[in-house]
Design a protein around this motif. Structure first.
Motif, PDB file in Angstrom:
ATOM      1  N   CYS A 188       0.844  -1.190   0.000  1.00 16.35           N
ATOM      2  CA  CYS A 188       0.000   0.000   0.000  1.00 16.35           C
ATOM      3  C   CYS A 188       0.879   1.239   0.000  1.00 16.35           C
ATOM      4  CB  CYS A 188      -0.955  -0.002   1.197  1.00 16.35           C
ATOM      5  SG  CYS A 188      -0.152  -0.007   2.800  1.00 16.35           S
ATOM      6  N   GLY A 189       0.285   2.370  -0.301  1.00 13.25           N
ATOM      7  CA  GLY A 189       1.044   3.603  -0.390  1.00 13.25           C
ATOM      8  C   GLY A 189       1.583   3.820  -1.792  1.00 13.25           C
ATOM      9  N   SER A 190       2.358   4.881  -1.972  1.00  8.53           N
ATOM     10  CA  SER A 190       2.891   5.252  -3.279  1.00  8.53           C
ATOM     11  C   SER A 190       4.297   4.689  -3.476  1.00  8.53           C
ATOM     12  CB  SER A 190       2.917   6.774  -3.411  1.00  8.53           C
ATOM     13  OG  SER A 190       1.617   7.299  -3.237  1.00  8.53           O
ATOM     14  N   LYS A 191       4.561   4.193  -4.653  1.00 12.07           N
ATOM     15  CA  LYS A 191       5.774   3.419  -4.930  1.00 12.07           C
ATOM     16  C   LYS A 191       7.071   4.026  -4.399  1.00 12.07           C
ATOM     17  CE  LYS A 191       4.492   0.589  -8.931  1.00 12.07           C
ATOM     18  NZ  LYS A 191       4.802   0.316 -10.347  1.00 12.07           N
ATOM     19  N   PRO A 192       7.404   5.279  -4.734  1.00 11.78           N
ATOM     20  CA  PRO A 192       8.714   5.785  -4.300  1.00 11.78           C
ATOM     21  C   PRO A 192       8.885   5.826  -2.785  1.00 11.78           C
ATOM     22  CG  PRO A 192       7.730   7.201  -5.975  1.00 11.78           C
ATOM     23  CD  PRO A 192       6.662   6.271  -5.524  1.00 11.78           C
ATOM     24  N   TYR A 193       7.778   5.808  -2.041  1.00 12.04           N
ATOM     25  CA  TYR A 193       7.821   5.958  -0.589  1.00 12.04           C
ATOM     26  C   TYR A 193       7.681   4.624   0.158  1.00 12.04           C
ATOM     27  CZ  TYR A 193       6.930  10.800  -1.906  1.00 12.04           C
ATOM     28  OH  TYR A 193       7.017  12.047  -2.474  1.00 12.04           O
ATOM     29  N   ARG A 194       7.493   3.543  -0.555  1.00  8.97           N
ATOM     30  CA  ARG A 194       7.307   2.252   0.113  1.00  8.97           C
ATOM     31  C   ARG A 194       8.612   1.735   0.694  1.00  8.97           C
ATOM     32  NH1 ARG A 194       3.901  -0.770  -4.678  1.00  8.97           N
ATOM     33  NH2 ARG A 194       1.889   0.262  -4.331  1.00  8.97           N
ATOM     34  N   ALA A 195       8.559   1.324   1.950  1.00  9.60           N
ATOM     35  CA  ALA A 195       9.722   0.684   2.568  1.00  9.60           C
ATOM     36  C   ALA A 195       9.974  -0.662   1.900  1.00  9.60           C
ATOM     37  CB  ALA A 195       9.461   0.494   4.059  1.00  9.60           C
ATOM     38  N   ASP A 234      11.465   3.045  -7.234  1.00  7.16           N
ATOM     39  CA  ASP A 234      10.838   1.996  -6.428  1.00  7.16           C
ATOM     40  C   ASP A 234      11.927   1.308  -5.621  1.00  7.16           C
ATOM     41  OD1 ASP A 234       8.815   0.449  -5.425  1.00  7.16           O
ATOM     42  OD2 ASP A 234       8.050  -0.186  -7.369  1.00  7.16           O
ATOM     43  N   THR A 235      11.535   0.676  -4.507  1.00  8.52           N
ATOM     44  CA  THR A 235      12.512   0.002  -3.656  1.00  8.52           C
ATOM     45  C   THR A 235      12.579  -1.481  -4.011  1.00  8.52           C
ATOM     46  OG1 THR A 235      10.775  -0.129  -1.982  1.00  8.52           O
ATOM     47  CG2 THR A 235      12.405   1.617  -1.743  1.00  8.52           C
ATOM     48  N   LEU A 236      12.922  -1.741  -5.256  1.00  9.63           N
ATOM     49  CA  LEU A 236      13.060  -3.090  -5.774  1.00  9.63           C
ATOM     50  C   LEU A 236      14.504  -3.341  -6.183  1.00  9.63           C
ATOM     51  CD1 LEU A 236       9.843  -3.340  -7.976  1.00  9.63           C
ATOM     52  CD2 LEU A 236      10.333  -4.704  -5.940  1.00  9.63           C
ATOM     53  N   ASP A 238      15.777  -4.418  -8.813  1.00  9.07           N
ATOM     54  CA  ASP A 238      16.141  -4.061 -10.181  1.00  9.07           C
ATOM     55  C   ASP A 238      16.130  -2.557 -10.426  1.00  9.07           C
ATOM     56  OD1 ASP A 238      13.445  -3.653 -10.064  1.00  9.07           O
ATOM     57  OD2 ASP A 238      12.927  -4.870 -11.815  1.00  9.07           O
ATOM     58  N   ASP A 239      15.850  -1.767  -9.396  1.00 10.01           N
ATOM     59  CA  ASP A 239      15.957  -0.317  -9.511  1.00 10.01           C
ATOM     60  C   ASP A 239      17.410   0.059  -9.205  1.00 10.01           C
ATOM     61  OD1 ASP A 239      16.033   2.515  -8.457  1.00 10.01           O
ATOM     62  OD2 ASP A 239      13.904   2.420  -8.995  1.00 10.01           O
ATOM     63  N   GLU A 240      18.125   0.580 -10.196  1.00  8.35           N
ATOM     64  CA  GLU A 240      19.560   0.809 -10.070  1.00  8.35           C
ATOM     65  C   GLU A 240      19.885   1.808  -8.961  1.00  8.35           C
ATOM     66  OE1 GLU A 240      22.049  -0.793 -11.430  1.00  8.35           O
ATOM     67  OE2 GLU A 240      20.617  -2.103 -12.465  1.00  8.35           O
ATOM     68  N   GLU A 241      19.082   2.867  -8.837  1.00  4.20           N
ATOM     69  CA  GLU A 241      19.340   3.866  -7.799  1.00  4.20           C
ATOM     70  C   GLU A 241      19.157   3.269  -6.410  1.00  4.20           C
ATOM     71  OE1 GLU A 241      17.507   4.481 -10.482  1.00  4.20           O
ATOM     72  OE2 GLU A 241      18.806   5.939 -11.503  1.00  4.20           O
ATOM     73  N   PHE A 242      18.109   2.454  -6.244  1.00  5.55           N
ATOM     74  CA  PHE A 242      17.883   1.841  -4.943  1.00  5.55           C
ATOM     75  C   PHE A 242      18.981   0.820  -4.643  1.00  5.55           C
ATOM     76  CE2 PHE A 242      15.882  -1.537  -2.305  1.00  5.55           C
ATOM     77  CZ  PHE A 242      15.797  -0.798  -1.132  1.00  5.55           C
ATOM     78  N   LYS A 243      19.365   0.045  -5.641  1.00  4.63           N
ATOM     79  CA  LYS A 243      20.430  -0.952  -5.449  1.00  4.63           C
ATOM     80  C   LYS A 243      21.724  -0.271  -5.010  1.00  4.63           C
ATOM     81  CE  LYS A 243      21.801  -3.222  -9.106  1.00  4.63           C
ATOM     82  NZ  LYS A 243      21.793  -4.214 -10.210  1.00  4.63           N
TER      83      LYS A 243
END
Length: 335
Positions: A188-195, A234-236, A238-243
């Motif tokens: 739930c919530g918006s993608k960029p803000y999900r833990a 996104d906090t996945l 495969d997201d290069e910035e998050f990785k």
């Protein structure tokens, strides 16, 4: 100290039962003059209205009965009403009713809309304003935690502004709020803000929610206010910035961050590491920001001869961030 979850649920249940008895059908236009629409979300709209009897300007939160249940409506109103005593949470007027098609409750009117409207893409908002906002949002989140609740949709879009310099801002939209310890079985919530733990939800166990989820979203929100950008989409994995952020956190060096985190000053990078700890058990409280008020949060932006609006990279970032926020809104539940 946070309230006992069982006690919180019992209080909410009693309040829902009480307000349910007061929920009667009326003709909205007999009691209010609808001035204009202020916003729209997944389950309804918010309108600026004048109360005919008192002349008071109010915000009407109008939820479509075809998309929300009576129980959900009463639960959101009850949580909003319970929390509205805090100076940094939107005031909730004790007026609720139904129409033929909708459920409605009233809130105080925020004259300047939401905080997202103040953010300049690729720039953010001024440092003194960011700091004021961070303190006030932190205060609201601490109060929510103490009441035994979790907001679950913390972002600038859900913070309302009462003056241009943000001396008074208030959290709103408790459509996703849950009692601490409630088990959720879907994101739930918006993608960029999900833990990141949101993506570890697996049936039948689900995820027991707590305030650390709001702290993560708060950390992302501060980054957006400081820079005018998202740190990731996104906090996945495969997201290069998050990785890159995960790798940096595991091998933290304040002077050697990934590219996105070069956008924030050296003095507050450790603050973000604490607010955005991948391990939720090591995540700080929202009050962590208070330790960094003496630090510089934003670097001085050098003056440029060219008009930034005409700069192609600026325009690209503008449309990118708008697209991200629109995408987030599509994943948002409630108004």
């Amino acid at each position: 100290m946070a309230s006992n979850a069982h006690d919180v649920k019992r209080v909410l249940d009693r309040m829902v039962s009480f307000h349910s008895q007061r929920l009667h059908q009326v003709d909205i236009r007999e009691h209010f003059i609808i001035v204009k629409e202020l916003g729209e979300g997944g389950f309804g709209k918010v309108f600026l209205a004048n109360h005919r009897k008192t002349g008071r300007k109010m915000a009407l939160k109008v939820m479509d009965k075809s998309r929300t249940s009576r129980e959900s409506f009463l639960r959101e109103f009850t949580i909003s009403f319970l929390l509205s005593s805090h100076p940094n949470i939107i005031g909730c007027c004790e007026i609720i009713f139904t129409t033929f098609n909708c459920f409605v409750f009233t809130q105080e009117l925020a004259p300047l809309g939401d905080m997202f409207s103040l953010i300049v893409p690729n720039v953010g908002i001024p440092e003194d304003v960011v700091k004021r906002c961070a303190v006030q949002i932190s205060n609201a989140l601490q109060f929510i935690v103490e009441k035994g609740l979790v907001h679950l949709d913390v972002k600038p879009d859900n913070v309302l502004v009462f003056d241009q310099e943000c001396h008074s801002i208030k959290h709103t939209d408790f459509g996703l709020a849950k009692v601490t310890g409630t088990v959720i079985r879907s994101k739930c919530g918006s993608k960029p803000y999900r833990a990141p733990e949101m993506y570890e939800i697996a049936p039948p166990d689900g995820l027991a929610v707590d305030g650390s989820l709001d702290v993560w979203a708060f950390g992302v929100a501060i980054y957006v206010l400081v820079t005018g950008e998202f740190p990731w989409q996104d906090t996945l994995p495969d997201d290069e910035e998050f990785k890159s952020f995960v790798v940096w956190q595991k091998n933290f060096e304040v002077d050697n961050p990934p590219e996105a985190w070069r956008e924030v000053t050296t003095g507050i990078r450790r603050m973000f590491i604490h607010l955005l700890a991948i391990d939720s058990t090591k995540r700080s409280q929202s009050a962590e920001v208070l330790k960094y008020m003496g630090e510089i949060w934003k670097e001085e932006t050098p003056e440029k001869d060219e008009d930034p609006i005409e700069n192609s990279s600026f325009k690209h970032s503008f449309f990118l961030i708008k697209a991200l926020f629109v995408g987030a809104a599509n994943n948002h539940i409630g108004i």
